[in-house]
Design a protein around this motif. Structure first.
Motif, PDB file in Angstrom:
ATOM      1  N   PHE A  60       1.363   0.093  -4.642  1.00  0.00           N
ATOM      2  CA  PHE A  60       1.257   0.409  -3.215  1.00  0.00           C
ATOM      3  C   PHE A  60       2.582   0.145  -2.511  1.00  0.00           C
ATOM      4  N   GLU A  61       2.740   0.803  -1.355  1.00  0.00           N
ATOM      5  CA  GLU A  61       3.855   0.485  -0.472  1.00  0.00           C
ATOM      6  C   GLU A  61       3.297   0.197   0.912  1.00  0.00           C
ATOM      7  N   ARG A  67      -2.908   0.631   6.485  1.00  0.00           N
ATOM      8  CA  ARG A  67      -3.196   0.117   5.154  1.00  0.00           C
ATOM      9  C   ARG A  67      -2.061   0.485   4.197  1.00  0.00           C
ATOM     10  N   PRO A  68      -1.830  -0.310   3.176  1.00  0.00           N
ATOM     11  CA  PRO A  68      -0.813   0.049   2.177  1.00  0.00           C
ATOM     12  C   PRO A  68      -1.132   1.412   1.554  1.00  0.00           C
ATOM     13  N   ARG A  69      -0.089   2.166   1.290  1.00  0.00           N
ATOM     14  CA  ARG A  69      -0.258   3.502   0.705  1.00  0.00           C
ATOM     15  C   ARG A  69      -0.161   3.429  -0.812  1.00  0.00           C
ATOM     16  N   GLY A  70      -1.117   4.071  -1.467  1.00  0.00           N
ATOM     17  CA  GLY A  70      -1.078   4.137  -2.915  1.00  0.00           C
ATOM     18  C   GLY A  70       0.042   5.052  -3.390  1.00  0.00           C
ATOM     19  N   LEU A  71       0.737   4.638  -4.428  1.00  0.00           N
ATOM     20  CA  LEU A  71       1.843   5.411  -4.976  1.00  0.00           C
ATOM     21  C   LEU A  71       1.439   6.030  -6.312  1.00  0.00           C
ATOM     22  N   VAL A  72       1.895   7.248  -6.522  1.00  0.00           N
ATOM     23  CA  VAL A  72       1.686   7.916  -7.803  1.00  0.00           C
ATOM     24  C   VAL A  72       3.044   8.299  -8.382  1.00  0.00           C
ATOM     25  N   ALA A  73       3.093   8.365  -9.704  1.00  0.00           N
ATOM     26  CA  ALA A  73       4.316   8.775 -10.397  1.00  0.00           C
ATOM     27  C   ALA A  73       3.929   9.670 -11.559  1.00  0.00           C
ATOM     28  N   VAL A  74       4.874  10.465 -11.991  1.00  0.00           N
ATOM     29  CA  VAL A  74       4.635  11.272 -13.181  1.00  0.00           C
ATOM     30  C   VAL A  74       4.513  10.330 -14.377  1.00  0.00           C
TER      31      VAL A  74
END
Length: 398
Positions: A60-61, A67-74
């Motif tokens: 998260f950031e 609310r903290p934002r969920g992060l996605v990555a390849v």
């Protein structure tokens, strides 16, 4: 042809994945801003790509006041893609992870006269086998192979319809390759591959309108218009190398006279050199690469013949590029492929001056002319994205 809702969804899914690869890790909110899609649509598409195993959640950031934002990555190790650059003098193959990082490379030289389809297929099959072995990748992890071949191609049928420098007509290239390569295969040409590579990772990134000038044995222009790849109605857009530069000029492989390619492609540059200095030690008859490399060294050493040949070539090239600037009004013109890479800054400087002389002032003022900043083979990189696109389409076919 009218696009269906499935076509639009496929394109949106591909664009979301492209932005994640370019910006990984990123949040769904950032993807909403960069793609112009709604947050709900982005969330759905990200969910599909997570389920497919192409993405992973990476924490998260903090967000301002929320609310903290969920992060996605390849999920880079989640699969492999192969890009194949078939050119008149070589075959290059690169194997990438899903983040489009190069894991392995292989190359095969093609000697003059070694251009029969079965010979080319043999080189490709050997190089593909080499990169898979080097990377130690299981066959099941290879999602596909993107193949770039010069000339006009039919993407749907996998046919090389016309490759003038080899006199190929209606060659069923993917069928021939499928006899040796078991992975899904996807065909296009280097103009499209270079344009996509620059759009994703190079000088066209962030630009809506760009022209990628491919300078090799053959010559053409990959077109990015309105933020996307422009193919034309029959996937033939960009054949700028076969537009007329000199009336009744040099005979071209396509059958016409005075084409741009006959003055600025590698064989045309060799003719420029031969006409200026027939006995020059810079000229390596029958060896394009050696001649271009010798010219590059000669310019660096201020050899007057080399300097004059590059300047003359840049004059032809600048006149042709000014037509593209006037016609398309791009933000950036990128000089790409191996001739541009070899001749580098000296060629670029002369080309800028030549375009300034020929182009209209207003469109020229809005255009940057640059060398490709991509350190690896841009055609392999672009071809790998065609394999990625094909893998996405296959995964979501219903």
């Amino acid at each position: 042809m009218r696009r269906t809702s499935r076509d639009i969804r496929t394109a949106n899914r591909y664009e979301v994945l492209r932005q994640i690869i370019a910006r990984s890790p990123t949040s769904r909110q950032e993807l909403t801003a960069t793609t112009g899609l709604s947050l709900a649509t982005v969330a759905t598409l990200v969910g599909e790509l997570l389920e497919l195993g192409m993405l992973t959640e990476v924490g998260f950031e903090d967000s301002a006041g929320g609310r903290p934002r969920g992060l996605v990555a390849v999920d880079a190790p989640g699969g492999a893609l192969i890009g194949v650059d078939i050119a008149e003098t070589y075959v290059r193959v690169e194997l990438f992870d899903l983040g489009l990082n190069v894991l392995a490379r292989a190359a095969e030289d093609m000697r003059p006269g070694e251009s029969r389809p079965e010979q080319v297929v043999g080189h490709v099959a050997a190089a593909v086998g080499s990169v898979v072995a080097q990377a130690g990748i299981e066959d099941s992890r290879v999602l596909g192979v993107g193949v770039s071949v010069p000339g006009q191609v039919d993407r749907e049928s996998g046919v090389s319809e016309y490759a003038p420098n080899w006199n190929w007509h209606e060659v069923p290239l993917l069928d021939l390759l499928a006899e040796h390569i078991a992975y899904p295969l996807h065909l296009d040409n280097p103009l499209r591959a270079c344009a996509v590579a620059e759009l994703w990772f190079g000088a066209a990134r962030g630009h809506g309108d760009a022209v990628v000038v491919n300078l090799g044995t053959g010559v053409g222009a990959g077109l990015v218009l309105g933020g996307g790849l422009h193919r034309g109605v029959s996937n033939s857009a960009g054949e700028w190398g076969h537009t007329t530069l000199v009336m009744d000029g040099r005979l071209c492989h396509c059958g016409n006279h005075g084409c741009v390619e006959t003055y600025v492609g590698a064989p045309g540059i060799m003719v420029n050199l031969r006409e200026l200095s027939p006995g020059s030690a810079l000229l390596h008859p029958g060896d394009q690469t050696a001649t271009i490399d010798a010219l590059a060294r000669g310019v660096a050493e201020r050899d007057p013949v080399a300097v004059k040949v590059v300047r003359d070539t840049a004059c032809y090239l600048g006149a042709g590029i000014s037509d593209l600037v006037n016609l398309l009004n791009p933000e950036v013109v990128v000089l790409s492929s191996w001739v541009a890479a070899a001749l580098g800054e000296p060629l670029l400087g002369e080309v800028r001056e030549a375009v300034a002389r020929h182009a209209l002032r207003r469109p020229f003022a809005a255009t940057s002319i640059v060398l490709s900043p991509i350190p690896s083979d841009p055609v392999c990189l672009g071809a790998a994205t065609f394999a990625l696109e094909g893998a996405l389409q296959s995964a979501f076919k219903q």
